[in-house]
Write a protein that holds these residues in place. Sequence first.
Motif, short mmCIF file in Angstrom:
data_model
loop_
_atom_site.label_atom_id
_atom_site.label_comp_id
_atom_site.label_asym_id
_atom_site.label_seq_id
_atom_site.Cartn_x
_atom_site.Cartn_y
_atom_site.Cartn_z
N PRO A 1 11.87 -1.48 -8.17
CA PRO A 1 10.68 -1.04 -8.90
C PRO A 1 10.10 0.28 -8.41
O PRO A 1 9.77 1.16 -9.21
CB PRO A 1 9.68 -2.18 -8.71
CG PRO A 1 10.52 -3.38 -8.46
CD PRO A 1 11.72 -2.87 -7.70
N ILE A 2 10.02 0.46 -7.09
CA ILE A 2 9.46 1.71 -6.59
C ILE A 2 10.43 2.86 -6.79
O ILE A 2 10.03 3.99 -7.04
CB ILE A 2 9.02 1.59 -5.10
CG1 ILE A 2 8.18 2.80 -4.69
CG2 ILE A 2 10.20 1.42 -4.18
CD1 ILE A 2 6.91 2.97 -5.46
N LYS A 3 11.72 2.58 -6.73
CA LYS A 3 12.71 3.63 -6.97
C LYS A 3 12.70 4.05 -8.44
O LYS A 3 12.87 5.23 -8.76
CB LYS A 3 14.09 3.20 -6.52
CG LYS A 3 14.19 3.11 -5.00
CD LYS A 3 15.59 2.82 -4.54
CE LYS A 3 15.63 2.81 -3.01
NZ LYS A 3 16.99 2.80 -2.51
N ALA B 1 0.83 -1.21 0.00
CA ALA B 1 0.00 0.00 0.00
C ALA B 1 0.87 1.26 0.00
O ALA B 1 0.56 2.24 -0.69
CB ALA B 1 -0.94 -0.01 1.20
N GLU B 2 1.95 1.23 0.75
CA GLU B 2 2.87 2.37 0.76
C GLU B 2 3.50 2.57 -0.61
O GLU B 2 3.60 3.71 -1.10
CB GLU B 2 3.97 2.17 1.80
CG GLU B 2 3.48 2.25 3.22
CD GLU B 2 4.53 1.82 4.24
OE1 GLU B 2 5.62 1.34 3.83
OE2 GLU B 2 4.26 1.96 5.44
N PHE B 3 3.91 1.51 -1.26
CA PHE B 3 4.52 1.61 -2.59
C PHE B 3 3.52 2.16 -3.61
O PHE B 3 3.86 3.00 -4.44
CB PHE B 3 5.03 0.25 -3.06
CG PHE B 3 6.26 -0.24 -2.35
CD1 PHE B 3 7.00 0.58 -1.52
CD2 PHE B 3 6.68 -1.54 -2.51
CE1 PHE B 3 8.14 0.13 -0.87
CE2 PHE B 3 7.83 -2.01 -1.88
CZ PHE B 3 8.55 -1.17 -1.06
N ILE B 4 2.29 1.67 -3.55
CA ILE B 4 1.27 2.13 -4.48
C ILE B 4 0.99 3.61 -4.24
O ILE B 4 0.85 4.39 -5.20
CB ILE B 4 -0.02 1.30 -4.35
CG1 ILE B 4 0.24 -0.14 -4.82
CG2 ILE B 4 -1.17 1.92 -5.13
CD1 ILE B 4 -0.87 -1.11 -4.48
N MET B 5 0.94 4.03 -2.99
CA MET B 5 0.67 5.44 -2.67
C MET B 5 1.81 6.33 -3.16
O MET B 5 1.58 7.42 -3.68
CB MET B 5 0.47 5.61 -1.17
CG MET B 5 0.02 7.01 -0.79
SD MET B 5 -1.49 7.55 -1.59
CE MET B 5 -2.70 6.66 -0.68
N VAL B 6 3.05 5.87 -3.02
CA VAL B 6 4.19 6.64 -3.52
C VAL B 6 4.09 6.79 -5.03
O VAL B 6 4.26 7.89 -5.57
CB VAL B 6 5.53 5.97 -3.10
CG1 VAL B 6 6.69 6.54 -3.89
CG2 VAL B 6 5.77 6.15 -1.62
N ALA B 7 3.81 5.71 -5.73
CA ALA B 7 3.67 5.77 -7.18
C ALA B 7 2.51 6.68 -7.58
O ALA B 7 2.62 7.46 -8.53
CB ALA B 7 3.48 4.36 -7.76
N ALA C 1 20.18 0.22 -5.92
CA ALA C 1 19.18 -0.85 -5.72
C ALA C 1 19.27 -1.91 -6.81
O ALA C 1 19.12 -3.10 -6.53
CB ALA C 1 17.78 -0.25 -5.67
N LEU C 2 19.50 -1.49 -8.03
CA LEU C 2 19.62 -2.44 -9.13
C LEU C 2 20.92 -3.23 -9.06
O LEU C 2 20.93 -4.44 -9.30
CB LEU C 2 19.53 -1.71 -10.47
CG LEU C 2 18.15 -1.18 -10.85
CD1 LEU C 2 18.26 -0.25 -12.05
CD2 LEU C 2 17.19 -2.31 -11.12
N GLU C 3 22.00 -2.55 -8.73
CA GLU C 3 23.31 -3.21 -8.70
C GLU C 3 23.43 -4.24 -7.58
O GLU C 3 23.99 -5.31 -7.76
CB GLU C 3 24.41 -2.16 -8.56
CG GLU C 3 25.81 -2.71 -8.64
CD GLU C 3 26.87 -1.60 -8.59
OE1 GLU C 3 28.04 -1.95 -8.36
OE2 GLU C 3 26.52 -0.42 -8.78
#
Length: 169
Positions: A136-138, A54-60, A119-121
């Motif tokens: 993904p969120i970043k 829910a936090e990730f969706i809200m950030v997006a 985050a990717l590395e």
Amino acid sequence: MPEFLKTYVRVVEKCNRWIGRATMYLIFVLMGVLLYSSVSKVFFWPANWTLEMAEFIMVAYFIVGGPYSLQLDSHVRMDLLYGRWSPRTKALVDCFTVFLLIAYLIFMLYGGISSTSYALEYGETSYSSWSPYMAPIKIAMVVGIFLMLLQTTAILIKDIAFVKGEAIQ
């Protein structure tokens, strides 16, 4: 105004309008996640992923939808003096204050790209029990900040055109 600047404004605004309207539907995804969270806590075993999702969706929702809000001029603004000014005075003041926003967005974009590449590395995950990947969120945050930067420059171009008496539609 040169035609390439008018085209830039039209393309950026069309892109942000499309992305913003698509992003609006994330609120229904958020409601579904929170509904599932409530139902699972009462009737099933509580899901440990729902709060963080829910936090990730809200950030997006806020970050990627922000440029559309800026385009519609529906963002919050201190209105002590601004509301009493003429449209030309508002555009003139905005031409100067927008540079503070652009500087802020450039710093945010630089930090976001740095954090996303980390985050990717390294396969960065959250420190929660669910431990999702953070990339993904970043990435969504970097995209949203970049779109906000594009929209801010489009607004600057529109304000300069308005002050010069050449409104861009």
